[in-house]
Design an enzyme around this catalytic site. Structure first.
Site, PDB file in Angstrom:
ATOM      1  N   ARG A  70      -9.483   6.188  -3.004  1.00  0.00           N
ATOM      2  CA  ARG A  70      -8.959   5.182  -2.080  1.00  0.00           C
ATOM      3  C   ARG A  70      -8.731   5.795  -0.703  1.00  0.00           C
ATOM      4  O   ARG A  70      -8.528   6.991  -0.562  1.00  0.00           O
ATOM      5  CB  ARG A  70      -7.654   4.584  -2.623  1.00  0.00           C
ATOM      6  CG  ARG A  70      -7.884   3.640  -3.798  1.00  0.00           C
ATOM      7  CD  ARG A  70      -6.647   2.826  -4.080  1.00  0.00           C
ATOM      8  NE  ARG A  70      -6.833   1.904  -5.172  1.00  0.00           N
ATOM      9  CZ  ARG A  70      -7.285   0.665  -5.044  1.00  0.00           C
ATOM     10  NH1 ARG A  70      -7.634   0.213  -3.854  1.00  0.00           N
ATOM     11  NH2 ARG A  70      -7.406  -0.122  -6.094  1.00  0.00           N
ATOM     12  N   HIS A  85       0.847  -1.191   0.000  1.00  0.00           N
ATOM     13  CA  HIS A  85       0.000   0.000   0.000  1.00  0.00           C
ATOM     14  C   HIS A  85       0.885   1.245   0.000  1.00  0.00           C
ATOM     15  O   HIS A  85       1.862   1.317   0.748  1.00  0.00           O
ATOM     16  CB  HIS A  85      -0.933  -0.001   1.216  1.00  0.00           C
ATOM     17  CG  HIS A  85      -2.074  -0.956   1.078  1.00  0.00           C
ATOM     18  ND1 HIS A  85      -1.895  -2.318   1.089  1.00  0.00           N
ATOM     19  CD2 HIS A  85      -3.409  -0.748   0.913  1.00  0.00           C
ATOM     20  CE1 HIS A  85      -3.079  -2.912   0.946  1.00  0.00           C
ATOM     21  NE2 HIS A  85      -4.000  -1.988   0.830  1.00  0.00           N
ATOM     22  N   ARG A 141      -5.533 -10.977  -4.915  1.00  0.00           N
ATOM     23  CA  ARG A 141      -6.764 -10.259  -4.555  1.00  0.00           C
ATOM     24  C   ARG A 141      -7.368  -9.630  -5.791  1.00  0.00           C
ATOM     25  O   ARG A 141      -6.660  -9.023  -6.596  1.00  0.00           O
ATOM     26  CB  ARG A 141      -6.484  -9.177  -3.507  1.00  0.00           C
ATOM     27  CG  ARG A 141      -7.777  -8.433  -3.103  1.00  0.00           C
ATOM     28  CD  ARG A 141      -7.586  -7.549  -1.887  1.00  0.00           C
ATOM     29  NE  ARG A 141      -6.962  -6.286  -2.170  1.00  0.00           N
ATOM     30  CZ  ARG A 141      -7.418  -5.093  -1.749  1.00  0.00           C
ATOM     31  NH1 ARG A 141      -8.531  -5.027  -1.034  1.00  0.00           N
ATOM     32  NH2 ARG A 141      -6.768  -3.992  -2.018  1.00  0.00           N
ATOM     33  N   ARG A 169      -5.938  -4.164   8.279  1.00  0.00           N
ATOM     34  CA  ARG A 169      -5.678  -2.886   8.953  1.00  0.00           C
ATOM     35  C   ARG A 169      -4.723  -2.016   8.145  1.00  0.00           C
ATOM     36  O   ARG A 169      -3.762  -2.504   7.560  1.00  0.00           O
ATOM     37  CB  ARG A 169      -5.056  -3.126  10.339  1.00  0.00           C
ATOM     38  CG  ARG A 169      -5.998  -3.777  11.324  1.00  0.00           C
ATOM     39  CD  ARG A 169      -5.319  -3.933  12.690  1.00  0.00           C
ATOM     40  NE  ARG A 169      -6.263  -4.467  13.677  1.00  0.00           N
ATOM     41  CZ  ARG A 169      -7.105  -3.724  14.370  1.00  0.00           C
ATOM     42  NH1 ARG A 169      -7.111  -2.417  14.191  1.00  0.00           N
ATOM     43  NH2 ARG A 169      -7.926  -4.267  15.233  1.00  0.00           N
ATOM     44  N   GLU A 228     -16.053  -5.104   3.424  1.00  0.00           N
ATOM     45  CA  GLU A 228     -15.418  -3.798   3.615  1.00  0.00           C
ATOM     46  C   GLU A 228     -16.392  -2.688   4.003  1.00  0.00           C
ATOM     47  O   GLU A 228     -16.117  -1.926   4.931  1.00  0.00           O
ATOM     48  CB  GLU A 228     -14.678  -3.398   2.339  1.00  0.00           C
ATOM     49  CG  GLU A 228     -13.583  -4.378   1.943  1.00  0.00           C
ATOM     50  CD  GLU A 228     -12.917  -4.001   0.638  1.00  0.00           C
ATOM     51  OE1 GLU A 228     -12.014  -3.145   0.662  1.00  0.00           O
ATOM     52  OE2 GLU A 228     -13.310  -4.552  -0.410  1.00  0.00           O
ATOM     53  N   ASP A 239     -11.905   1.044   4.085  1.00  0.00           N
ATOM     54  CA  ASP A 239     -13.094   1.492   3.368  1.00  0.00           C
ATOM     55  C   ASP A 239     -14.300   1.651   4.295  1.00  0.00           C
ATOM     56  O   ASP A 239     -15.146   2.514   4.066  1.00  0.00           O
ATOM     57  CB  ASP A 239     -13.416   0.522   2.231  1.00  0.00           C
ATOM     58  CG  ASP A 239     -12.466   0.727   1.055  1.00  0.00           C
ATOM     59  OD1 ASP A 239     -12.535   1.771   0.406  1.00  0.00           O
ATOM     60  OD2 ASP A 239     -11.635  -0.164   0.818  1.00  0.00           O
TER      61      ASP A 239
END
Length: 1119
Positions: free
Chosen positions: A954, A154, A621, A821, A742, A783
């Site tokens: 995002r 990320h 994913r 997380r 989410e 999210d």
């Protein structure tokens, strides 16, 4: 280290911290005097003094004077040229970074000086025994614990990897500076080293000029393993084992590890078109290559340590078999060579040695002295490094020398250093005339092991007879050779071109009529690793040979080179690698050499148990909608209709029926759109590599049972197709399919989805048969927080976990919760210990999966010392949550009160973020959100879809932007309104009781209070006054009032007078950064103002990005 890691709550020695900060600051100032000039340093000091004075006034409560000084500071900054602004931003940014390094160092230092560290294994094991847990119960719980830490890419790590390594070097120098035995000369040399490192940092570009590729992100993750976790894991396991032995009388079993690692780097394709099936395959193979490479290095070190001859009968027998096999091959080659010309000489530089001639790096050091990994990261196959072009002395990227056409490959001269494979490649080239071919073939023969004369072999050391050998070296040498062949068969160790030349031997069919070429090809391909028998003639070497074969195989697979599938030549599974290591261990134990067995050998066995053959299994994913689109294409092709238009029951009937069938669903001839083809290719890659390489298949935005069965069907179909092509079963098993819930709506339905799935006979039997009766469910924090606000998200996550656990319990299925997380509190981040201890009772029953994202990976695992501490905290927190689960709400009315607070909080949050028509424009004006994209910190786009609303933005840029302005709005908005509503109904005392007695509620309030301590209303107001249009400033004023109200009610519940009252260490650290952080914010405002007038000004853009770096360093958080 960031402000939300576990050690932030622990005190540090501020005297030592201040001393180091002063030393590093003084060195930086000296460097700036030289690099930027005295006048610049004077200007820098003036700004710092103004900022410090304003902070002092505000701390003393003299608000008017503080405001006056801040206005003077803003005025000084507004007069600066862009050149001066850029340099000042760089100076303050580096100063904040150096303070962060010193802070981390002192946390590590403090932990090492304590006799009993809080939350350590020793501490928690003792607590549990005192609390009534039996030694056997404690031992069994630790041994059965299964925690997996999943590292993700990320985009929150703002520092370039080059700078990260320089920062690590400074941290090591600070550690060295603490040694009491340093003399004046040593200390002077240390200072000189620090000056060199800081100078190097100052002269290095802080900004990434290009976006990283997914493969580059994966390499960064692998380097964390190499540099830190590789050292940390055996030390952590030793700590667990020692504590277990102390408190239960039994050590941790050697092949037991409570923690393993996974990765999303190169596998997370949700909204990232740059992650393809090819990328995931390459990353998985790279991970295997790195694992083998690390094992080879360990085997080299172990080989020198295990020099003894005494061993068990079983090991002696194996060593004899290995030596006989080697001698048979030697005799075979010798007989063949006698029929050839005896005039060929082997070049002296190529002479092999059957005995070790060089110590591997670090072999002379005890394992306890190996604190860090390699000083620089290992170059991996396919790495985007530059290679020297000897023709012009210039650099060229590997991609340029790997263009596919032979015209791009530089010519390889016939020289004593030419490789065998390169000469074969040249000899078969059409451009060579017959005399050149003859010369190349003779050279090839002379350079090969098979072309060496018997006379030269007589001059070389021979394999000693069995009574004189070191049996452990023979076995370990065989291990190394098997592993290295697999990596030799995975991409170029030296260059892409050289690797291609190597596997061109495979295509050398025209030379098959030539006896020289034929035998060279046979020797290199059939017994490639066996060549190392000639120079690795001791026992460790047999093990090493197999490692070499394994690594080479992986290199060829990465480069799409041809390689034969002969599992006898290399290691495919962890058990195969463990077998000879355990044999050596048991032999040493049986011979009374347990002290040797429990050293480096035990550490290697523990590493193999933890990291396996892949270091970190890669999760895949993808968003649920992409699977529906794929099934749409298939059902339309088969004239069955459009899958996505069916209702849920019809989908489930179709999917279940197909899953029970034995034929493939997808016809080989089907033609589909590129997006659909990519999904199918991903499942094919998963089938080809299987669960030995991949971990879970995560479905983001999952909302129905059909989302899970759709993936199961596509996976089953691909495995049938691949198995049919291979003529054998696919490697490994099917991947675990993990739904990710989410949004708030999906979290509320999570339990119902799991019940529906487990009610389907096929699916329940599939879970029992293929996944040991274990269902994994992922919950998303980012999210859900952006959707409803942090407070509501926390409560909905709590209830969703309770419901999922209950659903699995109803069907007798075990459950592992996977926590997605983020790093910041606004995305569900926080201290690990606090997070695990606040989970619902029964949700952590010895198993846990969780992500560690972006900057948190470096903060928690960047140094071996911090990594050991974090791993230990994971173990003790999960153990406590298992044996002594956190308390549930004491009364039902507490749950009702939470529902009321959550409802008001969510309404307040959404009324501002989603329903106020001015908010989106205010967000873009008041924050640098639009400019964050220039940072190039991640491979994926900032938005899932090309719309401008908050919904598709995002969570990371959403949090990142507000963190930059010090307003941190997403972490607290709505909380004050919810608490106010409860307090106005007379529930204040009830809330205080909840805070004291309910771990979940206390954790939620404490994290919000931590955020409030870092929020700065005057700085946020300054952004509004300069950047926000007149008509939207009122909205900013309302939000600042909401922040004040939130702080008031949060402190009322916690009983504190000011934020972080119970964390003096963090409060003091934040205050120490303000004289550097406040000017950075004011400078950012000024640069944003100029850039929005002239948005093509590249110098202003660079200056802005450097302020973003600096503020992130000061806030110790990004997104």
């Amino acid at each position: 280290m960031t402000d939300i890691t576990d050690d932030i709550a622990e005190e540090i020695s501020f005297q030592g911290f201040d001393d180091d900060c002063n030393m590093l600051g003084s060195l930086l100032n000296d460097i700036l005097q030289r690099e930027a000039g005295p006048s610049f340093v004077d200007k820098l000091e003036k700004i710092r003094v103004l900022a410090q004075s304003a902070c002092n006034m505000r701390h003393a409560g003299i608000e008017d004077m503080a405001e006056l000084l801040e206005k003077q500071l803003a005025s000084e900054l507004s007069k600066m040229t862009l050149e001066d602004a850029l340099t000042i931003a760089r100076a303050f940014s580096h100063h904040l970074t150096l303070m962060g390094i010193a802070e981390t160092h002192h946390r590590v230092r403090r932990g090492g000086n304590l006799v009993l560290v809080a939350r350590s294994c020793d501490d928690i094991f003792n607590q549990l025994l005192q609390d009534g847990v039996t030694p056997d119960e404690l031992y069994d719980s630790v041994c059965k614990q299964e925690v997996e830490i999943v590292l993700t890419a990320h985009p929150t790590q703002i520092n370039r990897r080059t700078l990260q390594y320089k920062h690590m070097k400074i941290a090591h120098l600070l550690d060295y500076n603490d040694r009491p035995d340093l003399g004046p000369e040593d200390r002077d040399m240390l200072i000189e080293d620090l000056v060199r490192e800081i100078t190097s940092i100052w002269q290095t570009d802080e900004l990434r000029r290009e976006k990283p590729t997914p493969v580059a992100e994966a390499r960064a993750g692998l380097n964390i393993v190499e540099q830190s976790l590789w050292k940390a894991v055996p030390r952590y396991l030793r700590r667990v084992s020692s504590a277990l032995k102390k408190h239960t009388g039994k050590p941790l079993p050697l092949i037991c590890t409570p923690i393993k690692f996974g990765s999303w780097m190169g596998g997370d394709r949700d909204g990232n078109p740059n992650v393809t099936a090819k990328v995931s395959k390459e990353v998985s193979l790279l991970s295997r290559w790195m694992a083998i490479d690390l094992y080879v290095r360990e085997i080299d070190s172990l080989k020198f340590e295990l020099s003894m001859k005494r061993c068990s009968d079983e090991l002696s027998k194996l060593a004899q078999e290995i030596l006989e096999e080697a001698n048979d091959e030697e005799n075979h080659r010798e007989n063949w060579n006698e029929s050839m010309s005896r005039s060929q000489l082997k070049h002296p530089n190529q002479q092999a040695s059957s005995l070790p001639t060089k110590l591997p790096p670090g072999a002379h050091l005890p394992s306890c002295a190996e604190k860090g990994g390699s000083e620089h990261p290992r170059l991996m196959p396919g790495a985007d490094h530059k290679q020297l072009n000897h023709k012009g002395g210039q650099t060229s990227s590997s991609s340029e020398t790997n263009g596919g056409g032979s015209n791009l490959r530089p010519p390889i001269p016939i020289s004593p250093s030419s490789s065998v494979s390169s000469l074969v490649s040249m000899a078969r080239s059409p451009s060579f005339n017959s005399s050149q071919q003859l010369l190349a073939q003779r050279k090839l023969f002379a350079e090969s092991q098979t072309g060496r004369t018997s006379f030269h072999r007589l001059l070389e050391p021979k394999l000693p007879p069995l009574p004189g050998i070191a049996p452990y070296r023979v076995v370990l040498g065989n291990v190394k050779d098997k592993v290295l062949l697999q990596n030799w068969l995975l991409g170029p160790m030296y260059s892409v071109s050289a690797a291609k030349a190597d596997y061109e031997i495979k295509r050398a069919e025209p030379l098959r009529n030539d006896i020289i070429a034929e035998n060279v090809v046979n020797v290199i391909l059939k017994t490639y690793g066996s060549l190392t028998y000639m120079y690795l003639g001791t026992m460790v070497d047999k093990m090493k040979i197999v490692l070499l074969r394994t690594r080479r195989r992986l290199e060829l697979l990465i480069e799409d080179g041809p390689c034969e599938h002969n599992s006898m030549d290399y290691y495919e599974t962890t058990d195969q690698l463990l077998e000879p290591l355990l044999l050596c261990y048991e032999s040493l134990q049986s011979c009374g050499s347990g002290v040797l067995a429990d050293g480096r050998l035990a550490d290697l066995i523990r590493r193999v148990t933890t990291f396996g053959m892949v270091l970190m299994k890669l999760d895949l994913r993808q968003e649920s909608g992409r699977h529906a689109e794929t099934l749409d294409a298939i059902t339309r092709y088969l004239d069955l209709g459009t899958y996505s238009e069916w209702d849920e029951e019809k989908k489930l009937d179709f999917l279940t029926r197909e899953l029970k069938g034995k034929r493939p669903l997808v016809p080989p001839s089907i033609e589909v759109a590129p997006d659909v083809r990519e999904v199918l290719d991903t499942f094919r890659t998963a089938a080809e590599l299987g669960s030995d390489s991949f971990g879970a298949y995560v479905i983001s935005m999952a909302s129905n049972a059909s989302d899970v069965l759709a993936v199961e069907l596509l996976q089953k179909d691909s495995r049938l197709a691949v198995s049919g092509e291979l003529g054998r079963a696919c490697p490994g098993g099917t991947l675990r399919v993990v739904p990710l819930f989410e949004t708030v709506k999906d979290l509320r339905g999570a339990g119902s989805v799991i019940r529906k799935l487990l009610s389907i006979d096929w699916y329940r039997q599939h879970i029992i048969k293929n996944h040991n009766g274990h269902q994994e469910v992922m919950v998303g924090y980012s999210d859900s927080g952006k959707d409803a606000g942090r407070f509501t998200a926390a409560w909905e996550l709590y209830k969703a976990q309770e419901d999922v656990v209950a659903a699995c319990k109803e069907y007798g299925i075990k459950v592992t919760l996977f926590h997605g997380r983020g790093g910041s509190i606004g995305r569900g981040g926080g201290p690990t210990y606090m997070a695990i201890q606040s989970q619902p009772p029964g949700s952590v029953m010895g198993t846990l999966r969780t992500t560690e994202q972006g900057e948190m990976v470096q903060a928690k695992f960047g140094l071996p010392q911090t990594a050991v501490r974090q791993l230990e905290i994971y173990t003790t927190a999960v153990l406590l949550a298992t044996l002594r689960p956190p308390l549930p709400p004491r009364e039902e009315k507490w749950r009702n009160l939470m529902e009321d607070i959550s409802k008001i909080s969510c309404q307040c949050y959404r009324s501002v973020v989603y329903e106020n028509p001015e908010f989106l424009s205010y967000f873009h004006e008041a924050t640098p959100q639009s400019e964050l994209g220039f940072l190039n910190i991640g491979s994926r786009p900032a938005r899932r879809k090309s719309t401008t609303g908050i919904g598709n933005l995002r969570a990371i840029p959403w949090i990142f932007a507000w963190t930059q302005t010090r307003f941190v709005l997403p972490a607290w908005l709505g909380v004050g309104a919810g608490l106010k509503g409860a307090c106005e109904k007379g529930q204040t005392e009830e809330l205080r009781a909840m805070y004291k007695e309910w771990p979940f509620f206390q954790s939620t309030i404490d994290l919000i209070e931590m955020v409030l301590g870092k929020a700065d209303i005057p700085i946020a107001k300054h952004y509004d006054e300069v950047l926000v249009s007149e008509k939207r400033r009122e909205l900013g004023s309302q939000l600042r009032n909401e922040l004040i109200q939130t702080s008031k009610f949060v402190l009322s519940v916690s009983g504190h007078e000011k934020p972080q009252q119970n964390n003096r260490s963090l409060r003091k650290l934040i205050e120490s950064r303000l004289p550097f952080l406040n000017p950075m914010n004011m400078l950012q405002v000024e640069i944003l103002k100029r850039l929005r007038i002239d948005d093509d000004n590249l110098k202003a853009r660079d200056a802005l990005l450097i302020t973003i770096n600096g503020i992130a360093a000061g806030m110790r958080n990004t997104g």
